[in-house]
Write a protein that holds these residues in place. Structure first.
Motif, PDB file in Angstrom:
ATOM      1  N   MET A  19       8.178  24.694  20.944  1.00  0.00           N
ATOM      2  CA  MET A  19       9.418  23.953  20.682  1.00  0.00           C
ATOM      3  C   MET A  19      10.449  24.265  21.764  1.00  0.00           C
ATOM      4  N   GLU A  20      11.057  23.209  22.287  1.00  0.00           N
ATOM      5  CA  GLU A  20      12.088  23.388  23.304  1.00  0.00           C
ATOM      6  C   GLU A  20      13.325  24.031  22.684  1.00  0.00           C
ATOM      7  N   ARG A  21      13.866  25.009  23.397  1.00  0.00           N
ATOM      8  CA  ARG A  21      15.100  25.665  22.967  1.00  0.00           C
ATOM      9  C   ARG A  21      16.262  25.253  23.876  1.00  0.00           C
ATOM     10  N   ASN A  22      17.481  25.437  23.387  1.00  0.00           N
ATOM     11  CA  ASN A  22      18.689  24.981  24.075  1.00  0.00           C
ATOM     12  C   ASN A  22      18.575  23.492  24.391  1.00  0.00           C
ATOM     13  N   ASN A  23      18.124  22.741  23.398  1.00  0.00           N
ATOM     14  CA  ASN A  23      17.888  21.309  23.557  1.00  0.00           C
ATOM     15  C   ASN A  23      19.208  20.549  23.422  1.00  0.00           C
ATOM     16  N   LEU A  24      19.837  20.278  24.556  1.00  0.00           N
ATOM     17  CA  LEU A  24      21.156  19.655  24.542  1.00  0.00           C
ATOM     18  C   LEU A  24      21.106  18.150  24.322  1.00  0.00           C
ATOM     19  N   ALA A  25      19.891  17.593  24.221  1.00  0.00           N
ATOM     20  CA  ALA A  25      19.778  16.170  23.881  1.00  0.00           C
ATOM     21  C   ALA A  25      20.393  15.874  22.519  1.00  0.00           C
ATOM     22  N   PHE A  26      20.497  16.904  21.674  1.00  0.00           N
ATOM     23  CA  PHE A  26      21.144  16.753  20.359  1.00  0.00           C
ATOM     24  C   PHE A  26      22.534  16.135  20.496  1.00  0.00           C
ATOM     25  N   TYR A  27      23.281  16.551  21.515  1.00  0.00           N
ATOM     26  CA  TYR A  27      24.659  16.064  21.661  1.00  0.00           C
ATOM     27  C   TYR A  27      24.693  14.601  22.089  1.00  0.00           C
ATOM     28  N   ASP A  28      23.754  14.183  22.933  1.00  0.00           N
ATOM     29  CA  ASP A  28      23.640  12.755  23.249  1.00  0.00           C
ATOM     30  C   ASP A  28      23.308  11.953  21.988  1.00  0.00           C
ATOM     31  N   GLN A  29      22.394  12.491  21.192  1.00  0.00           N
ATOM     32  CA  GLN A  29      21.967  11.796  19.980  1.00  0.00           C
ATOM     33  C   GLN A  29      23.093  11.687  18.959  1.00  0.00           C
ATOM     34  N   GLN A  30      23.983  12.654  18.955  1.00  0.00           N
ATOM     35  CA  GLN A  30      25.087  12.663  17.995  1.00  0.00           C
ATOM     36  C   GLN A  30      26.316  11.897  18.477  1.00  0.00           C
ATOM     37  N   ALA A  31      26.329  11.514  19.755  1.00  0.00           N
ATOM     38  CA  ALA A  31      27.549  10.983  20.360  1.00  0.00           C
ATOM     39  C   ALA A  31      28.139   9.808  19.589  1.00  0.00           C
TER      40      ALA A  31
END
Length: 244
Positions: A1-13
């Motif tokens: 599993m990828e850690r520090n996955n900052l794509a979360f913030y794009d997905q939440q934008a």
């Protein structure tokens, strides 16, 4: 599993300012953080403030409403667009840019204060980010920050409880190896040229492990955070440092 996955913030934008969004409880943390920061800066009106890692604009809008002249920067173009749109709808003048903390697109000595909250545990290089923050601060300017300590307790709360058990944030957002110990951050600050470093524990969840699961669920679902500043920095900590 990828850690520090900052794509979360794009997905939440797109949902950043929706009160039902996963991210929205973070908007409730600013009044708590600034109980601490206001000790060093009791008046924000007219100050030139940069928010590094501003996301969709929670802290930028909080500061603009207090009269600061605010600039926000984030690596997520989606978050920056949402921040621009929401700020304009609120009638706030905030300068938003896309960029990273390790390479700030600003000249030297341009800000009175730099704020960096819930971010240092995500950047590629805390050392480079701290150096850049110092560069853009005027002499005597203040750096205001909070971040997460790298301890067994922080792993328990921020990853095992919040991500794996309660699923309040998606698994992989945090990387425990990137959490920053207070002594490590203090050394980076001093090496970069900061002085008068202060740090305290930033307790939102209570110190008793048996109560933390209940508190976390309540706080994340309701935004009903409570805060205590003390010497226990084992999970989150908050601080300031003066440039030069």
């Amino acid at each position: 599993m990828e850690r520090n996955n900052l794509a979360f913030y794009d997905q939440q934008a797109a949902q950043w300012w929706s009160e039902t969004a996963t991210i929205f409880p973070l908007s409730k943390m600013n009044p708590l953080r600034f109980e601490y920061f206001d000790r060093a800066i009791p008046e924000w009106d007219g100050l030139r403030v940069l928010d590094v890692g501003c996301g969709g604009g929670y802290t930028c809008e909080f500061l603009a409403q207090r009269g600061a002249v605010v600039t926000g920067i984030d690596q997520s173009a989606a978050c920056i667009q949402v921040a621009k749109d929401h700020g304009a709808a609120m009638g706030l003048t905030i300068d938003y840019r896309v960029g990273v903390g390790e390479n700030l697109p600003f000249g030297d000595d341009g800000f009175d204060v730099v704020v960096c909250v819930d971010v240092l545990e995500h950047v590629e290089s805390p050392a480079a980010t701290v150096m850049e923050i110092g560069r853009v601060l005027r002499p005597g300017g203040l750096f205001c920050f909070d971040t997460i300590n790298r301890t067994l307790r922080s792993h328990w709360i921020m990853i095992w409880l919040l991500e794996d058990v309660l699923r309040q944030i998606p698994r992989g957002v945090h990387d425990w190896q990137k959490f920053v110990r207070p002594e490590e951050l203090e050394e980076l600050l001093q090496q970069a040229g900061f002085s008068e470093v202060t740090m305290q524990g930033f307790d939102l969840f209570g110190r008793q492990p048996w109560a933390q699961m209940t508190n976390l669920m309540h706080f994340w679902q309701t935004g009903g955070f409570r805060v205590r500043f003390d010497q226990d920095t084992r999970v989150m900590y908050i601080g300031t440092a003066q440039w030069g």
